[in-house]
Design an enzyme around this catalytic site. Structure first.
Site, PDB file in Angstrom:
ATOM      1  CE  LYS A  32      33.763  32.314  73.906  1.00 17.70           C
ATOM      2  NZ  LYS A  32      33.761  32.030  75.352  1.00 17.70           N
ATOM      3  CB  THR A  33      29.333  33.154  77.752  1.00 20.44           C
ATOM      4  OG1 THR A  33      30.653  33.483  77.306  1.00 20.44           O
ATOM      5  CG2 THR A  33      29.371  32.910  79.246  1.00 20.44           C
ATOM      6  CG  ASP A 219      34.461  29.208  77.302  1.00 24.57           C
ATOM      7  OD1 ASP A 219      34.196  29.263  76.085  1.00 24.57           O
ATOM      8  OD2 ASP A 219      34.348  30.187  78.067  1.00 24.57           O
ATOM      9  CD  GLU A 220      37.522  31.994  74.987  1.00 26.20           C
ATOM     10  OE1 GLU A 220      37.899  31.775  73.818  1.00 26.20           O
ATOM     11  OE2 GLU A 220      36.916  33.015  75.317  1.00 26.20           O
ATOM     12  CD  GLN A 250      37.011  35.310  68.526  1.00 28.86           C
ATOM     13  OE1 GLN A 250      37.264  36.123  69.418  1.00 28.86           O
ATOM     14  NE2 GLN A 250      35.807  34.769  68.386  1.00 28.86           N
ATOM     15  NE  ARG A 596      37.362  41.470  70.168  1.00 23.86           N
ATOM     16  CZ  ARG A 596      36.653  40.392  70.470  1.00 23.86           C
ATOM     17  NH1 ARG A 596      36.210  40.220  71.691  1.00 23.86           N
ATOM     18  NH2 ARG A 596      36.364  39.486  69.545  1.00 23.86           N
TER      19      ARG A 596
END
Length: 723
Positions: A32-33, A219-220, A250, A596
């Site tokens: 995504k980044t 973002d987020e 998330q 993770r």
């Protein structure tokens, strides 16, 4: 034209779309980044948008700096740059320009956490409020909540009614706001609240800032709260493009205001919005990803997506069921030591747990194995305030040293002020005896102070008498101390849930010590703990990281251990009591934890009785929800098929009696004197004596001879290990 040849089809669409309103649902590890930064580069390089007309909002300084650096590498240097900042930094820039319309100067003060605490301390001193009645943290939460709900001082007093403690809080709230006004100061909450308020009140200021930007990217987005979303909608207005990136699966910060419904309902707020799903994962292997998918699929309130990966591996998720806490920790330490011997670095491994109190047995195992570790974003178990306080109470029974006395004499509050403490210290020095001995011969004080100190001495002497009689187990003595002293009640009154959980975990620690050392007393326990507490932080270049799942958000590791997957622990008991909403949040947390891991994921659980839950531990539903082909089951209570997991849940769900009351007949151990054995925690040893079902076993240094139940599941004859 920017190069998008390395992107998959969905990523390309997310970068190049010409939609005014776009929601990108970006699964864990889906890049995504990269997509977000390439979107900014595309607008500047291909669409010829002036960089200063682009606003990108992130939620941490680290993420903002990373995004700036990535964009800088993608575009040619020009006279202006895009605005890339945290939402708080953005509000500071806005307020520095226009806060004068709200009656504040442009050079207003920004209060950090310590400044806020200092103002509350001032209020406590003026109002004669003790921090042990209302903790500073609880007070600051109250102030923050009042501000978020726009509750005025008058309303705070009205809500307090006749409740003394609530009235005290309202008084401090009033003092805090007046002090802020006098200092022309804003705290972090105010930065967003004041910006939103200013935009509501002054339409010309809002119009100015709406014209400042043409493209807004967030973002987020799954982690924003109601006030933050209000600000984003104000800035977007009717003319600007809004591009949001996030993953509803998330959303793990609802406890601090995040609302998963904001990203879920985005298409209702912006009916013309396009949704693009990034569902190719570049981080985890197939088994890890499929396991995480099979868990999160059980949530109802989510955007349907199925992550996939091209990273093939024969490794499955490993689920290990341990008979008790300490064996779980020892097994994890052994796996980590083994991986290190195979060439893996400690820094490429992480242990994740649901709550901070769960680090206790893990820390001990790492110390015993000499595995260097740090607690990421937290404090070591034996260095936590309430644990130190509790241990100082126990030290009053054994040594009554001055440090222990000074720490707990007025915790909880007993009306003993600094002047009394100074007198005690001086008398101790003058007479060459301990402060406690001065108290026992109490001829220095009169009135209420003397009464309070005499009661304290009598309480300690009663505990000492119980200890000398030797009839009460150490962990029961600890419970008595916490009750008699009022310490636990004080924490309960202040709703210090995490601290109470740490105290209960300390009971588990003492009980474990008693079981491993049946002849060991309180003195020996305190000496053992001293080996684990107050150690210097390990800061070598290669160390294992231990942290809560919340702290692990945004991080990734080659190998991950997720511990204590038991019902009531993970998923958390309090969340389960909230019903489906709470359980779904816990499932999202499990999804974050599992994803993770890049190459290997271990999920572990502990059996036995839990003082936190006040019942026998059972296997987490999240283990059961993982598809069988993606997980292998090993350990004490699982038959490699999960049938025992379901049996334990069925037993726990019985109405007629609790699981703790259902006992299996003990199996004969088959051990005899001279047998070589292997213990899950202490390693190899020799049986030197057998009596009444107990085995005395000699283990190598530093463990020595231990008494252990001969049929304990942690104990195996050396020859049986291959079977």
């Amino acid at each position: 034209m920017i190069d998008v040849s390395q992107l998959n089809e969905n990523q390309k669409e997310a970068v190049l779309s010409d939609q005014d309103y776009l929601r990108v649902i970006a699964g864990a590890g889906s890049g995504k980044t990269r997509v977000l930064t390439m979107r900014i580069a595309h607008l500047i390089e291909d669409e010829k948008v002036w960089p200063h007309k682009i606003l990108a909002i992130t939620f941490t300084n680290k993420a903002a700096n990373e995004m700036k650096e990535r964009v800088r590498r993608m575009i040619e240097e020009g006279p202006s740059t895009p605005w890339i900042s945290t939402i708080h930094s953005l509000c500071v820039r806005i307020l520095r320009e226009d806060i004068t319309c709200m009656g504040y100067p442009r050079n207003f003060t920004i209060m950090d956490a310590e400044d806020q605490k200092a103002v509350v301390k001032e209020a406590y001193k003026e109002k004669n409020i003790d921090a042990q009645t209302i903790s500073y943290g609880a007070m600051l939460d109250y102030i923050s909540n009042n501000k978020a709900e726009e509750i005025s001082v008058k309303q705070a007093y009205d809500l307090a009614g006749g409740y003394r403690e609530d009235k005290m809080k309202a008084e401090v709230y009033e003092y805090y706001l007046k002090r802020q006004e006098a200092l022309y100061a804003l705290d972090f909450d105010d930065l967003i609240l004041w910006t939103v308020r200013m935009f509501k009140k002054y339409s010309e200021v809002l119009a100015k800032w709406q014209k400042r930007f043409a493209y807004i990217l967030v973002d987020e987005f799954q982690d924003i709260d109601r006030i933050q979303y209000q600000l984003i909608r104000q800035l977007t207005g009717p003319y600007n493009s809004l591009y949001v990136v996030g993953d509803p699966d998330q959303t793990i910060y609802t406890w601090r205001g995040a609302d998963v419904n904001i990203i879920m309902n985005f298409v209702k707020d912006y009916p013309d919005a396009q949704t693009i799903i990034l569902n190719e994962n570049y981080r985890s292997t197939e088994a890890i990803l499929n396991g995480a998918n099979s868990v999160i699929r059980n949530n109802r309130n989510r955007v349907e997506k199925e992550l996939y990966t091209n990273r093939r591996s024969d490794e499955k998720i490993t689920h290990y069921a341990a008979p008790a806490d300490e064996y779980q920790a020892s097994w994890i330490a052994e796996q980590i030591a083994k991986l290190k011997r195979q060439g893996k670095a400690f820094r490429d491994m992480a242990i994740l747990y649901r709550s901070n109190y769960l680090s206790r047995s893990l820390e001990k195992a790492m110390v015993e194995r000499r595995i260097p570790y740090i607690i990421y974003g937290g404090i070591r178990f034996y260095e936590r305030q309430e644990v130190k306080d509790a241990l100082c109470y126990l030290r009053m029974i054994t040594s009554a040293d001055d440090l222990a006395l000074t720490r707990i004499l007025n915790r909880p509050r007993r009306g003993i002020g600094q002047k009394t403490m100074d007198t005690l210290v001086q008398a101790s020095r003058d007479r060459g005896i301990s402060m406690y001995e001065v108290l026992k011969d109490n001829n220095l004080f009169t009135g209420r102070t003397k009464t309070a100190l005499d009661r304290f001495v009598q309480m300690v002497e009663d505990w000492r008498k119980i200890t000398e009689e030797g009839k009460m187990p150490v962990y029961r003595l600890f419970e008595t101390v916490m009750e008699d002293s009022g310490y636990q009640a004080w924490l309960e009154e202040n709703k210090e849930t995490d601290r109470i959980e740490n105290l209960k975990e300390l009971i588990d620690d003492i009980k474990e010590f008693t079981e491993d050392n049946p002849e060991g007393g309180l003195d020996e326990y305190l000496q053992t703990v001293a080996l684990y507490g107050d150690r210097e932080e390990v800061m070598s270049s290669d160390y294992l990281q231990m942290m809560t799942v919340h702290a692990a958000k945004g991080l990734e590791f080659d190998t991950v251990f997720v511990t204590d997957l038991n019902e009531g622990i993970f998923p958390n008991e309090r969340a389960m009591n909230e019903g489906r909403r709470g359980v779904e949040e816990e499932r999202r947390l499990a999804y974050v934890a599992f994803t993770r891991a890049r190459n290997k994921l271990y999920l572990t659980e502990a059996g036995g009785f839990s003082f936190i839950l006040q019942r026998t531990r059972t296997t987490s539903r999240f283990i059961e929800e993982i598809d069988a082909e993606n997980i292998e089951h090993i350990g004490a209570s699982v038959n490699n098929a999960g049938s025992d997991v379901r049996l334990s849940r069925a037993l726990f769900d019985r109405d007629d009696e609790p699981l703790s009351a259902i006992r299996m007949a003990p199996k004969p151990s088959g051990l005899k004197k001279g047998d070589a054995v292997v213990h899950a925690k202490f390693g190899e040893g020799i049986v030197v004596r057998l009596k009444d079902g107990m085995a005395e076993i000699a283990f190598p240094y530093p463990h020595g001879v231990k008494k252990i139940m001969a049929n304990h599941p942690s104990l195996k004859k050396k020859g049986d290990l291959k079977s």
